[in-house]
Write an enzyme that holds these catalytic residues in place. Structure first.
Site, PDB file in Angstrom:
ATOM      1  CB  SER A 264      -0.909  -0.099   1.268  1.00 27.05           C
ATOM      2  OG  SER A 264      -1.950   0.732   1.116  1.00 27.05           O
TER       3      SER A 264
ATOM      4  CG  HIS B  23      -4.626  -1.382  -2.470  1.00 25.44           C
ATOM      5  ND1 HIS B  23      -5.185  -0.353  -1.896  1.00 25.44           N
ATOM      6  CD2 HIS B  23      -3.559  -1.930  -1.536  1.00 25.44           C
ATOM      7  CE1 HIS B  23      -4.866   0.049  -0.614  1.00 25.44           C
ATOM      8  NE2 HIS B  23      -3.877  -1.064  -0.355  1.00 25.44           N
TER       9      HIS B  23
END
Length: 250
Positions: free
Chosen positions: A128, A151
């Site tokens: 992340s 993501h």
């Protein structure tokens, strides 16, 4: 009748160090509070090692059972490393699940703007918002078994359902994309493809990239470990010394 006592005999308290004495030990305190064996003194080594583990904590304090890295701890350490003439290089070790986007970007920007040689090493995971931190150094290394999850960013908590909220989210995501593509060899198209890929993550969209794949996509410079990271950093320190003095280094 009172029992006579020997005032010269050591009491149990004096024989064994109590919890308070252990707590006051600066080394123990640094490990507990900052995850460091020592603060920036430059006495032991010319390399400062910064660890980013667990979840990157930002403006909201996370529950006590969460293992966190607080950005208000890291920023002063990076400033101190930049100012200390005895520190010649900075190594950042990551094993993080991500966390607060703005806090992660703040750390990444600080690492990217250090004037001293920097190397990042991803061990376990650099997920992340850990991805921008991983690519922020002059050179990045990932362990063969380490993973990076790419993501889209999302909001949690109370969200106002108006178009401006989603525009803000989109702009913040663009900041992350721009930073990663600027500080690594991955193209914007490839990074967005990995970010919005469907079917790979069970409950989300995105991609989990493992070791060699991170190098293949251009996110990370090489697969390696701690020895490789220290060798690379020492090489860059020597090169910087040579360029500062105008000499040659072999």
């Amino acid at each position: 009748m009172p029992t006579p006592t020997n005032p010269s005999a050591p009491s149990g308290k004096e024989q064994e160090p109590g919890a308070e004495e252990i707590k006051k030990n600066p080394v123990v305190e640094n490990i507990q509070q900052l995850g460091q064996t020592n603060t920036i003194t430059g006495e032991a080594s010319n390399i400062f090692c910064l660890t980013i583990i667990g979840q990157v904590e930002g403006h909201i304090v996370l529950p006590p059972q969460n293992k966190t890295t607080k950005y208000e701890h890291l920023i002063p350490q990076l400033v101190a490393a930049e100012q200390n003439p005895k520190i010649e290089g900075v190594m950042i070790i990551l094993n993080t699940v991500g966390g607060d986007v703005e806090a992660g970007l703040a750390i990444a920007e600080m690492v990217a703007t250090l004037s001293k040689p920097t190397v990042t090493l991803v061990l376990g995971g650099g997920h992340s918002i850990g991805v921008p931190i991983a690519v922020s150094a002059n050179y990045s290394i990932i362990a063969e078994t380490a993973t990076m999850t790419i993501h889209p960013i999302r909001l949690n908590g109370l969200v106002i359902g108006v178009p401006q909220t989603f525009e803000y989210l989109d702009k913040m995501q663009e900041r992350v994309v721009r930073f990663v593509t600027k500080h690594s060899n991955v193209t914007e198209e490839k990074f967005k493809e990995l970010m919005f890929k469907t079917g790979e993550l069970t409950r989300d969209i995105g991609t989990t990239v493992i070791g060699a794949d991170a190098v293949k996509y251009g996110l990370i410079n090489q697969v390696g470990g701690i020895g490789d990271a220290i060798r690379e950093l020492n090489k860059r320190i020597d090169e910087k010394k040579a360029s500062d003095t105008g000499g040659l280094v072999q």
